[in-house]
Design a protein around this motif. Structure first.
Motif, mmCIF file in Angstrom:
data_model
loop_
_atom_site.group_PDB
_atom_site.id
_atom_site.type_symbol
_atom_site.label_atom_id
_atom_site.label_comp_id
_atom_site.label_asym_id
_atom_site.label_seq_id
_atom_site.Cartn_x
_atom_site.Cartn_y
_atom_site.Cartn_z
ATOM 1 N N ASP A 66 0.850 -1.188 0.000
ATOM 2 C CA ASP A 66 0.000 0.000 0.000
ATOM 3 C C ASP A 66 0.890 1.243 0.000
ATOM 4 O OD1 ASP A 66 -1.717 2.134 0.657
ATOM 5 O OD2 ASP A 66 -3.073 0.798 1.747
ATOM 6 N N SER A 67 0.622 2.172 -0.918
ATOM 7 C CA SER A 67 1.455 3.372 -1.048
ATOM 8 C C SER A 67 1.478 4.197 0.241
ATOM 9 C CB SER A 67 0.963 4.240 -2.205
ATOM 10 O OG SER A 67 -0.399 4.609 -2.005
ATOM 11 N N LEU A 68 0.423 4.079 1.043
ATOM 12 C CA LEU A 68 0.377 4.812 2.305
ATOM 13 C C LEU A 68 1.489 4.371 3.249
ATOM 14 C CD1 LEU A 68 -1.269 6.864 4.016
ATOM 15 C CD2 LEU A 68 -2.579 4.909 4.894
ATOM 16 N N PHE A 69 1.912 3.099 3.132
ATOM 17 C CA PHE A 69 2.936 2.550 4.025
ATOM 18 C C PHE A 69 4.269 2.324 3.305
ATOM 19 C CE2 PHE A 69 -1.180 1.068 5.689
ATOM 20 C CZ PHE A 69 -1.110 1.562 6.968
ATOM 21 N N PHE A 70 4.480 3.010 2.177
ATOM 22 C CA PHE A 70 5.693 2.772 1.396
ATOM 23 C C PHE A 70 6.955 3.053 2.211
ATOM 24 C CE2 PHE A 70 9.065 4.312 -1.449
ATOM 25 C CZ PHE A 70 9.229 3.177 -2.225
ATOM 26 N N GLY A 71 6.945 4.118 3.000
ATOM 27 C CA GLY A 71 8.114 4.453 3.815
ATOM 28 C C GLY A 71 8.442 3.362 4.819
ATOM 29 N N ILE A 72 7.415 2.780 5.430
ATOM 30 C CA ILE A 72 7.615 1.703 6.402
ATOM 31 C C ILE A 72 8.200 0.472 5.738
ATOM 32 C CG2 ILE A 72 6.420 0.090 7.947
ATOM 33 C CD1 ILE A 72 4.469 2.339 8.600
ATOM 34 N N THR A 73 7.647 0.082 4.590
ATOM 35 C CA THR A 73 8.122 -1.133 3.910
ATOM 36 C C THR A 73 9.537 -0.960 3.374
ATOM 37 O OG1 THR A 73 7.066 -0.399 1.851
ATOM 38 C CG2 THR A 73 5.792 -1.859 3.280
ATOM 39 N N LEU A 74 9.841 0.239 2.855
ATOM 40 C CA LEU A 74 11.190 0.471 2.323
ATOM 41 C C LEU A 74 12.219 0.441 3.451
ATOM 42 C CD1 LEU A 74 12.848 1.121 -0.198
ATOM 43 C CD2 LEU A 74 12.539 3.558 0.318
ATOM 44 N N LYS A 75 11.890 1.067 4.579
ATOM 45 C CA LYS A 75 12.810 1.062 5.716
ATOM 46 C C LYS A 75 13.021 -0.360 6.229
ATOM 47 C CE LYS A 75 13.409 2.789 10.417
ATOM 48 N NZ LYS A 75 12.808 3.584 11.526
ATOM 49 N N ALA A 76 11.943 -1.134 6.346
ATOM 50 C CA ALA A 76 12.051 -2.503 6.841
ATOM 51 C C ALA A 76 12.802 -3.404 5.867
ATOM 52 C CB ALA A 76 10.661 -3.085 7.115
ATOM 53 N N PHE A 77 12.761 -3.071 4.570
ATOM 54 C CA PHE A 77 13.515 -3.834 3.577
ATOM 55 C C PHE A 77 15.011 -3.799 3.912
ATOM 56 C CE2 PHE A 77 15.955 -3.756 -0.419
ATOM 57 C CZ PHE A 77 15.648 -5.016 -0.902
ATOM 58 N N PHE A 78 15.485 -2.610 4.300
ATOM 59 C CA PHE A 78 16.896 -2.474 4.647
ATOM 60 C C PHE A 78 17.174 -2.903 6.094
ATOM 61 C CE2 PHE A 78 16.427 0.482 1.086
ATOM 62 C CZ PHE A 78 17.493 0.069 0.297
ATOM 63 N N ARG A 79 16.297 -2.523 6.991
ATOM 64 C CA ARG A 79 16.466 -2.917 8.377
ATOM 65 C C ARG A 79 15.092 -3.275 8.929
ATOM 66 N NH1 ARG A 79 16.212 -1.131 13.646
ATOM 67 N NH2 ARG A 79 17.927 -1.774 14.985
#
Length: 450
Positions: free
Chosen positions: A141-154
Motif C-alpha cells: 500500500d502506497s500509504l505505508f511505502f516508507g515503512i516497507t522500504l525502511k524494513a527492507f533495509f532494516r
C-alpha cells in the motif's frame, strides 16, 4: 634509564601532552559522556584496525544484549551533533555498523585481508529472497511505502549484512570462531546472573521466575523472561561442548559450572519455548552419545525422561492464569496474520507491515492494548513476504543446516548444527528472529563451513 633515553620516548611524551591538552580543551564544550564516547571510539578504531578480529568478538559479546540501547538524545552535547545526535539504537546494532565501516576501511587499506567472496555463500537463495522482498515493497500500500522500504533495509538486509557478514569476513579460523562464541557465552553468563538475582529479589506475581531487569535505566536483556531465555538457550550447546573439550582441571570445572548455571537459569525462566528447545537439545545429545557408545537403552531412558519432564512442566504451567493470557494473545495474533495473509498470499503485504496491520485491528486494541509483533517467525514472514518469501527464507536456513550436517563427523560442526536448530525452534515462538543474538550465531555457522 635506557627507555627514557630512547629517541622515540620524547616524541611519545610530546604526543601524549598534546592529546591531554586537546582533551582539556574539549572538556570545556562537551559533557563527560561525550568525552568518554569520543575517546572510547578513537581508541576502539585504532585497536580494531590493528586487530580486526576484536571488533567481531565485541559484536558477539553484545549480540545477546539486544535490550542495551544507547540514546544520544539524553546527552546535551551528543544531541547537538547532526544525524549522530538522533541515534537511539541497540548497542549491538551500533557495533555492527561500526564493524562494517571498519571492514570498508580495511578493504581500502589492505584489500588482501578482506575476501568479500566469503560473504556470498548461498548467494543465489539470498538474492532470490531480496528480489521477492523488493516485489513485496513495490506491491505494498502506497500509504505505508516508507515503512516497507525502511524494513527492507532494516531488519531484512541488515540481519545478514550487519550481523552475519562481519563475522564471516573477519573470523577465518576455528580459534577465532571459538573466541567469538566464548564472548557470547560470557555475555550470557551476565544475563544468567541477573536472572538468578531476580529469582530471589523480585516481587512475585503468580510464581517466581528468573527475569531480566534494568540497571541505571538500562535493560541489556530486556524486561521479559522470554528474551532472557532466548539468549541463554542459544549458547547452551556451545557452553557444554566447550567445557567437555578441555582437559581435566580447574578451567574445565569452571566451564562446566558456567554451562550448568546458564542451563539452570534458562529453565528457571519457565519460558515454554526455552523448555521445548532444551528438551530437543537433551534428546539430540542422548542420540549422539548412544551412537558413540552403542548403549541404546540409555538413549531411550534419557529421551523418555526429558520428554516426561517437558510434559509435566506443560501440565503445570498451562494451568496458570499467565499462560492462559499468553495463549489467548498468541491465538489472536495468529488469527490476524492468517486473515491478512489470505489477502496477499504470494508476496505478502510488504516488509515491516505486521505491526501496522495489527495496529489497525480495533478488536486487538480493545482486548490487549498496544500492537505486538508476531510471536513466531513463520506468521511474521507469511504476512509480510507471502508464501514465496517464507519458503526462500526457510530454504536458506535449511541449506546452512544441511552444510553443517554434511560435516557432522566434526563435533564442532555438529554442535553448531544443534545451535542453529535451537535458534530456529525458539523463533517459532518468539520475536527475535532478525536480532543480532540470532544472526551473529548464524554468521559463525556459515563461517565454519567455508
Amino acid at each position: 634509564m635506557r627507555a627514557s633515553a630512547h629517541s622515540e620516548t620524547g616524541i611519545m611524551v610530546l604526543v601524549g601532552l598534546i592529546l591531554i591538552g586537546f582533551l582539556i580543551f574539549l572538556s570545556q564544550f562537551l559533557s563527560l559522556t561525550a568525552m568518554v564516547v569520543l575517546c572510547g571510539g578513537a581508541m576502539a578504531i585504532g585497536v580494531a584496525i590493528a586487530r580486526p578480529q576484536l571488533a567481531a568478538y565485541a559484536l558477539a559479546f553484545f549480540a545477546p544484549m539486544s535490550g542495551l540501547v544507547i540514546d544520544f538524545t539524553r546527552d546535551q552535547s551528543l544531541a547537538r551533533l547532526p544525524y549522530v545526535g538522533s541515534i537511539n539504537a541497540p548497542v549491538v546494532d551500533i557495533f555492527a555498523v561500526a564493524t562494517l565501516v571498519l571492514i570498508a576501511l580495511l578493504f581500502l587499506i589492505h584489500p588482501e585481508k578482506i575476501a568479500l567472496a566469503r560473504a556470498t555463500k548461498f548467494w543465489q537463495i539470498l538474492l532470490a529472497l531480496y528480489v521477492v522482498l523488493a516485489i513485496s515493497v513495490a506491491g505494498a500500500d502506497s500509504l505505508f511505502f516508507g515503512i516497507t522500504l525502511k524494513a527492507f533495509f532494516r531488519p531484512y538486509i541488515f540481519m545478514y549484512v550487519g550481523f552475519a557478514v562481519p563475522i564471516i569476513l573477519l573470523l577465518k579460523t576455528r580459534v577465532d570462531l571459538l573466541r567469538a562464541l566464548f564472548a557470547y557465552e560470557c555475555a550470557a553468563l551476565v544475563g544468567a546472573l541477573m536472572g538468578a538475582i531476580s529469582f530471589v529479589t523480585q516481587n512475585v506475581v503468580g510464581f517466581a521466575r528468573a527475569m531480566p531487569f534494568s540497571v541505571a535505566g538500562y535493560a541489556p536483556f530486556g524486561v521479559n523472561h522470554n528474551v532472557l531465555a532466548e539468549s541463554l538457550t542459544a549458547i547452551i550447546p556451545f557452553a557444554w561442548w566447550f567445557a567437555a573439550k578441555h582437559p581435566r582441571g580447574g578451567r574445565r570445572a569452571l566451564l562446566f559450572a558456567a554451562a550448568g548455571f546458564i542451563s539452570v537459569i534458562a529453565l528457571l525462566t519457565f519460558s515454554r519455548a526455552a523448555w521445548i528447545v532444551m528438551t530437543l537439545q537433551v534428546c539430540f545429545y542422548m542420540w549422539w552419545r548412544t551412537n558413540q557408545t552403542e548403549h541404546h537403552r540409555g538413549r531411550s531412558i534419557g529421551i523418555v525422561v526429558a520428554l516426561a519432564a517437558l510434559g509435566i512442566f506443560f501440565m503445570i504451567i498451562q494451568s496458570t492464569v499467565i499462560a492462559d493470557s499468553s495463549d489467548n494473545t498468541r491465538k489472536d495474533l495468529l488469527g490476524i496474520a492468517v486473515t491478512y495473509w489470505q489477502r496477499a498470499p504470494w508476496f505478502g503485504h510488504g516488509p515491516g507491515m505486521y505491526l501496522p496491520l495489527v495496529n489497525e485491528t480495533t478488536a486487538f486494541h480493545m482486548d490487549y492494548g498496544d500492537a505486538m509483533d508476531a510471536h513466531g517467525v513463520v506468521q511474521k514472514l507469511m504476512l509480510e513476504t507471502g508464501v514465496v518469501g517464507t519458503m526462500l527464507f526457510g530454504v536458506y536456513v535449511l541449506c546452512v543446516l544441511r552444510a553443517l550436517w554434511m560435516r557432522r563427523d566434526s563435533h564442532f560442526h555438529l554442535m553448531l548444527f544443534v545451535t542453529v536448530i535451537s535458534l530456529g525452534t525458539y523463533q517459532l515462538f518468539n520475536t527475535g528472529y532478525f536480532d543480532g543474538k540470532v544472526w551473529v550465531l548464524m554468521g559463525v555457522a556459515i563461517a565454519s563451513i567455508l
